[in-house]
Design an enzyme around this catalytic site. Structure first.
Site, PDB file in Angstrom:
ATOM      1  N   GLN A  11       1.036  -1.669   0.161  1.00 42.17           N
ATOM      2  CA  GLN A  11       0.162  -0.165   0.123  1.00 42.17           C
ATOM      3  C   GLN A  11       0.585   1.428  -0.301  1.00 42.17           C
ATOM      4  O   GLN A  11       0.943   1.881  -0.965  1.00 42.17           O
ATOM      5  CB  GLN A  11      -0.869  -0.351   1.285  1.00 42.17           C
ATOM      6  CG  GLN A  11      -1.965  -1.244   0.995  1.00 42.17           C
ATOM      7  CD  GLN A  11      -3.085  -0.820   2.115  1.00 42.17           C
ATOM      8  OE1 GLN A  11      -3.723   0.055   2.164  1.00 42.17           O
ATOM      9  NE2 GLN A  11      -2.976  -1.837   3.222  1.00 42.17           N
ATOM     10  N   ASP A  37      15.316 -10.005  -2.248  1.00 39.62           N
ATOM     11  CA  ASP A  37      14.294 -10.815  -1.654  1.00 39.62           C
ATOM     12  C   ASP A  37      15.206 -10.752  -0.128  1.00 39.62           C
ATOM     13  O   ASP A  37      16.010 -11.160   0.026  1.00 39.62           O
ATOM     14  CB  ASP A  37      14.648 -12.283  -2.255  1.00 39.62           C
ATOM     15  CG  ASP A  37      13.095 -13.251  -1.404  1.00 39.62           C
ATOM     16  OD1 ASP A  37      13.173 -12.298  -0.555  1.00 39.62           O
ATOM     17  OD2 ASP A  37      13.142 -14.224  -1.835  1.00 39.62           O
ATOM     18  N   TYR A  62       7.063  -8.207   6.280  1.00 38.59           N
ATOM     19  CA  TYR A  62       6.810 -10.100   5.986  1.00 38.59           C
ATOM     20  C   TYR A  62       4.966  -8.649   7.047  1.00 38.59           C
ATOM     21  O   TYR A  62       5.057  -8.558   8.221  1.00 38.59           O
ATOM     22  CB  TYR A  62       6.746 -10.951   7.163  1.00 38.59           C
ATOM     23  CG  TYR A  62       6.476 -12.308   7.086  1.00 38.59           C
ATOM     24  CD1 TYR A  62       6.697 -13.464   6.485  1.00 38.59           C
ATOM     25  CD2 TYR A  62       5.084 -11.999   7.546  1.00 38.59           C
ATOM     26  CE1 TYR A  62       5.824 -14.614   6.643  1.00 38.59           C
ATOM     27  CE2 TYR A  62       3.929 -12.860   8.694  1.00 38.59           C
ATOM     28  CZ  TYR A  62       4.386 -14.739   7.864  1.00 38.59           C
ATOM     29  OH  TYR A  62       3.776 -15.028   7.928  1.00 38.59           O
ATOM     30  N   THR A  63       4.246  -8.581   5.828  1.00 39.80           N
ATOM     31  CA  THR A  63       2.713  -8.132   7.295  1.00 39.80           C
ATOM     32  C   THR A  63       1.426  -9.501   7.561  1.00 39.80           C
ATOM     33  O   THR A  63       0.296  -9.020   7.453  1.00 39.80           O
ATOM     34  CB  THR A  63       2.560  -7.505   6.515  1.00 39.80           C
ATOM     35  OG1 THR A  63       1.951  -7.858   5.189  1.00 39.80           O
ATOM     36  CG2 THR A  63       3.153  -6.174   6.551  1.00 39.80           C
ATOM     37  N   THR A 102       5.778  -0.209  13.324  1.00 42.57           N
ATOM     38  CA  THR A 102       4.072  -0.238  13.527  1.00 42.57           C
ATOM     39  C   THR A 102       4.294  -0.029  14.699  1.00 42.57           C
ATOM     40  O   THR A 102       4.596   0.233  15.600  1.00 42.57           O
ATOM     41  CB  THR A 102       3.570  -1.182  12.841  1.00 42.57           C
ATOM     42  OG1 THR A 102       2.910  -2.505  13.670  1.00 42.57           O
ATOM     43  CG2 THR A 102       4.660  -2.507  14.186  1.00 42.57           C
ATOM     44  N   TYR A 126       5.037 -11.010  15.327  1.00 42.49           N
ATOM     45  CA  TYR A 126       4.481  -9.670  14.527  1.00 42.49           C
ATOM     46  C   TYR A 126       4.834  -8.397  14.642  1.00 42.49           C
ATOM     47  O   TYR A 126       6.613  -8.112  14.410  1.00 42.49           O
ATOM     48  CB  TYR A 126       3.563  -9.704  13.681  1.00 42.49           C
ATOM     49  CG  TYR A 126       3.294  -8.109  12.400  1.00 42.49           C
ATOM     50  CD1 TYR A 126       4.502  -8.116  11.517  1.00 42.49           C
ATOM     51  CD2 TYR A 126       2.800  -6.876  12.773  1.00 42.49           C
ATOM     52  CE1 TYR A 126       3.847  -6.873  11.173  1.00 42.49           C
ATOM     53  CE2 TYR A 126       2.485  -5.920  12.826  1.00 42.49           C
ATOM     54  CZ  TYR A 126       3.597  -5.637  11.081  1.00 42.49           C
ATOM     55  OH  TYR A 126       3.320  -4.591  10.289  1.00 42.49           O
TER      56      TYR A 126
END
Length: 294
Positions: A11, A37, A62-63, A102, A126
């Site tokens: 996004q 990668d 990685y979400t 985050t 996460y």
């Protein structure tokens, strides 16, 4: 200014492409798999070095929050080791890095917006891997901006706004959690904030306020009120809408624990860079309109 961005489909990356088009002096280069990668750090150094950027934006991650509970090694490889490799690659060529993090690095306890100085305490795999990534980025490249954000949505990919509008197409009512609070954040606004910071780093060679910042929408709400606002805006634009039933987090169990309080204070970013996101309601209406026009 040449900016290398890790990732191609996220996004924030797609929002950066849209917003950068308004800045003729900005050249974006998107790097993703298989050339770059994050799970294979050896690909990172060669790929970034070859592009010779002025700045690196570390946006790939990685979400899959719940899936990370079952894939901790992969999540850590991408979000921690991979992020650190990107930061080191940028440092090797003398470029600063802007790294996205985050609200999940916090426990979610308490009722006040988190500041950058508040203690972290992730409650999920996460969140822990993203916190480990912050540490790795800071250790690898002293010229870093770590931008924590929350509740990201946009006209692109999968997100809460698009899910609500899709559900409203065939449902009269949806049940939405009402006891989790945060700052709805448009990825388009994140892109604007990144470009503002990037311009400062590029033009101010004496800049020395590197570190952690919070970059999120202005104002806070809970998920159910966010949903109601989305439906109200959509209805006014002749789009789908539905009623919202409040539920508690305990009624919607997930593998990964979500923070009950994701509110972030963005005062530091505004003080240093002179930029603040619009009120979340305004940004949400812009995104809803863009989604409905597709």
């Amino acid at each position: 200014m040449r900016i290398v961005v890790t990732g191609r489909e996220g996004q924030v990356v797609r929002s950066l492409v849209e917003r950068a088009a308004l800045h003729p002096s900005v050249e974006l280069l998107l790097l993703g798999r298989p050339e770059l990668d994050l799970a294979q750090p050896e690909t990172v150094f060669e790929t970034i070095s070859a592009t010779r950027p002025d700045l690196v934006v570390s946006a790939a991650a990685y979400t899959a929050v719940d899936q990370a509970e079952d894939e901790p090694e992969l999540a850590h490889a991408v979000n921690a080791a991979g992020a650190g490799a990107v930061a080191q690659a940028a440092a090797d060529i003398g470029a600063p890095i802007i790294h996205l993090s985050t609200d999940y690095v916090f426990s979610g306890d308490g009722n006040e917006p988190y500041t950058e100085d508040d203690p972290t305490g992730p409650r999920s795999i996460y969140g822990q891997t993203k916190l480990d990534g912050e540490v790795a980025v800071a250790a690898a490249n002293p010229r870093h901006l770590i931008l924590r954000t929350a509740w990201v949505y946009s006209p692109f990919g999968k997100n809460f706004v698009k899910t609500m509008l899709r559900l409203a197409e065939d449902r009269d009512s949806v049940s939405v959690v009402a006891d989790q609070w945060g700052n709805p954040t448009s990825a388009l606004d994140i892109a604007d904030g990144i470009l503002c910071a990037a311009d400062r780093l590029h033009t101010d060679r004496q800049f020395d306020a590197f570190g952690i910042y919070h970059l999120a929408g202005t104002g806070s709400t809970n998920w159910s009120s966010f949903a109601r606002a989305i439906f109200k805006a959509s209805q006014e634009m002749q789009g789908p809408f539905a009623d919202v039933a409040d539920i508690r987090t305990s009624e919607y169990p997930t593998k990964a624990r979500r923070p009950l309080n994701s509110r972030l204070s963005t005062a530091k970013f505004h003080d240093v860079f002179g930029w603040r996101a619009p009120q979340w309601e305004q940004s949400m209406e812009t995104v809803v309109e863009q989604i409905l026009q597709v």
